[in-house]
Design a protein around this motif. Sequence first.
Motif, PDB file in Angstrom:
ATOM      1  N   THR A 199      -7.600  10.087  -2.402  1.00 46.95           N
ATOM      2  CA  THR A 199      -6.420   9.245  -2.611  1.00 46.95           C
ATOM      3  C   THR A 199      -5.816   8.679  -1.330  1.00 46.95           C
ATOM      4  O   THR A 199      -4.914   7.859  -1.401  1.00 46.95           O
ATOM      5  N   GLY A 200      -6.298   9.115  -0.169  1.00 55.08           N
ATOM      6  CA  GLY A 200      -5.688   8.689   1.081  1.00 55.08           C
ATOM      7  C   GLY A 200      -4.497   9.531   1.492  1.00 55.08           C
ATOM      8  O   GLY A 200      -3.832   9.246   2.488  1.00 55.08           O
ATOM      9  N   ALA A 201      -4.218  10.599   0.728  1.00 52.86           N
ATOM     10  CA  ALA A 201      -3.133  11.510   1.115  1.00 52.86           C
ATOM     11  C   ALA A 201      -3.508  12.255   2.384  1.00 52.86           C
ATOM     12  O   ALA A 201      -2.659  12.548   3.229  1.00 52.86           O
ATOM     13  N   LEU A 203      -4.499   4.512  -5.077  1.00 57.80           N
ATOM     14  CA  LEU A 203      -3.633   5.109  -4.066  1.00 57.80           C
ATOM     15  C   LEU A 203      -4.248   5.021  -2.674  1.00 57.80           C
ATOM     16  O   LEU A 203      -3.535   4.888  -1.680  1.00 57.80           O
ATOM     17  N   ALA A 204      -5.577   5.093  -2.610  1.00 55.53           N
ATOM     18  CA  ALA A 204      -6.257   5.009  -1.317  1.00 55.53           C
ATOM     19  C   ALA A 204      -6.550   3.567  -0.913  1.00 55.53           C
ATOM     20  O   ALA A 204      -7.110   3.331   0.157  1.00 55.53           O
ATOM     21  N   SER A 237       7.601   8.932  -5.869  1.00 60.48           N
ATOM     22  CA  SER A 237       7.072  10.291  -5.625  1.00 60.48           C
ATOM     23  C   SER A 237       7.708  11.318  -6.554  1.00 60.48           C
ATOM     24  O   SER A 237       7.939  12.469  -6.164  1.00 60.48           O
ATOM     25  N   ASN A 265      -6.248  11.565   5.273  1.00 63.42           N
ATOM     26  CA  ASN A 265      -7.227  10.595   5.746  1.00 63.42           C
ATOM     27  C   ASN A 265      -8.347  11.281   6.509  1.00 63.42           C
ATOM     28  O   ASN A 265      -8.156  12.329   7.122  1.00 63.42           O
ATOM     29  N   ASN A 302       3.651  10.608   3.806  1.00 62.59           N
ATOM     30  CA  ASN A 302       2.387  10.007   3.378  1.00 62.59           C
ATOM     31  C   ASN A 302       1.687  10.908   2.370  1.00 62.59           C
ATOM     32  O   ASN A 302       1.120  10.425   1.374  1.00 62.59           O
ATOM     33  N   ASP A 347       3.519  10.589  -0.943  1.00 56.46           N
ATOM     34  CA  ASP A 347       3.379   9.280  -1.569  1.00 56.46           C
ATOM     35  C   ASP A 347       2.006   9.067  -2.207  1.00 56.46           C
ATOM     36  O   ASP A 347       1.881   8.320  -3.181  1.00 56.46           O
ATOM     37  N   HIS A 348       0.976   9.689  -1.652  1.00 57.98           N
ATOM     38  CA  HIS A 348      -0.383   9.414  -2.101  1.00 57.98           C
ATOM     39  C   HIS A 348      -1.029  10.540  -2.902  1.00 57.98           C
ATOM     40  O   HIS A 348      -1.984  10.304  -3.636  1.00 57.98           O
ATOM     41  N   CYS A 349      -0.549  11.745  -2.751  1.00 53.01           N
ATOM     42  CA  CYS A 349      -1.206  12.887  -3.395  1.00 53.01           C
ATOM     43  C   CYS A 349      -0.888  12.947  -4.887  1.00 53.01           C
ATOM     44  O   CYS A 349       0.261  12.751  -5.296  1.00 53.01           O
ATOM     45  N   THR A 350      -1.914  13.245  -5.689  1.00 51.61           N
ATOM     46  CA  THR A 350      -1.724  13.421  -7.129  1.00 51.61           C
ATOM     47  C   THR A 350      -1.854  14.884  -7.542  1.00 51.61           C
ATOM     48  O   THR A 350      -1.836  15.187  -8.733  1.00 51.61           O
TER      49      THR A 350
END
Length: 502
Positions: free
Chosen positions: A403-405, A45-46, A119, A407, A353, A356-359
């Motif tokens: 994960t880049g959720a 994801l990141a 998502s 930055n 963002n 889309d990136h967070c788990t």
Amino acid sequence: MLKKIRVTLAILCYALVTLLFLDFTGTLQGYFGFLAKVQFLPAVLALNVVAIIFVIVLTLLFGRIYCSVICPLGVFQDIFFWLGGKRKKTKHGRFKFVKERRIPRYAILGLFIVGLATSFPAAILIAPYSAYGRIATYILSPIYKLANNGLAYMAERMDSYMFYSVEVWNKGLVALVVAIVTFVILGVFAYFKGRAYCNTVCPVGTFLGFISRFAIFRPVIDKSKCIHCGMCERNCKSSCIDSKEGAFDYSRCVSCMNCIDKCSKKAISYKCRFGESTGASTTKMETLSTENVDSNRRKFLGIATVLAAGTIAHVRAQDKVDEGEGGLAPIKDKVIPERFSPIAPPGAKSVKNLQDHCTGCGLCISACPNDVLRPGKDLKPVVSYERGYCRPECNRCSSVCPTGAINKISLAEKSSTQVGHAVWQFDLCIVTKDGVECGNCARHCPTGAIQMVSPDPNDPTKRAVPVVNTERCIGCGACENLCPARPLSAIYVEGHEAHRKI
């Protein structure tokens, strides 16, 4: 010997990853934060190319050693598997070979990828790293803090300040319930069925399982020594050994080395597949010895760990946040206001963002020293200011997110990032409602975005009310958190869908 090395590395990785979620001082993140960033799904994801290549190469070399050593959920299941093996009736093993359920495995993987792309909240429930992260954040962390508070209490009685108390509170009921259900289901499943979850449901296990079919080093049965006693099969927690045929299903083997340890005839060894014999015997001299494989494996893991650790910046420990700043009423009395748009933490760039990136692993929530982050209904973090505000001198959440959720963002960048803007409510303000002087919001605004002015330009003697300069406000929530109005603050932050620079 191989099993002892694997178990030692697994315990070390598991303990360090768990401590990343438990450590409320933030000191460990700078040293061992790379362990969160090399988790496979967060790395994907990141777009962490180094970590992705590291895991794939590791799998191509040694099979699914990632699942037995690096993945915290895998080691978590091994703990329950070990406890299950302590039962008397399982002394000689409790498993048997089961054919791969390929269609369900790849169907779940496909649905998971679609869920991540769209998502869909349910997709993150089966993500291995985030599933364990929720267990650590919402179950283990409160227990850890209570133990710390007990030590602090005893130390205080002995005039020692080695420990200090921290507040323990429920950050989200939905997240807590999900964590408990995950803990119970996976614990019970692993206790009775070993690694069945990893080889049926886990999307990362399925993906790495496909790669591990082509692993260079893997366990091999020497048919000239094998007496088909079935001991390896009964002790295989992945149910991937067919002792009658003397074969492994390498897509499900997690390289736990249990079979090598249990075989009394030394018929199973860890070898290079390019040296394997096609006949009945697999004992040719050109295959690598166990000692050489062991040495190469340790060297590879050591070098890879040093390289990964070198890419992670050191994180400073932040000061503990004092509760009840300025002698105000208890923060716990605050009620969350209704916001038209949620507030994404600085560094997230936008709500989209983040989604889309967070788990939903909860690492940022665990790391937040100001009690600003908490899980939303979809288990992903939201910003709320009932218990504190987002201090300009803290950027810990952006430092820990794998994960880049969120930055990585510097303190200077954070101070110029507008995640929302303050909104004053006339009917709730104690100046207009109770007729008293205040100005608390203006005094504590770190950017000077709030000014107290007279509501009547022709009568400067009237009690001043706050006016918000939305161009200077960064949405840190100091005004909302420190507003003396109860239960709703008279001034609150409205989030921005996309962050802005001021």
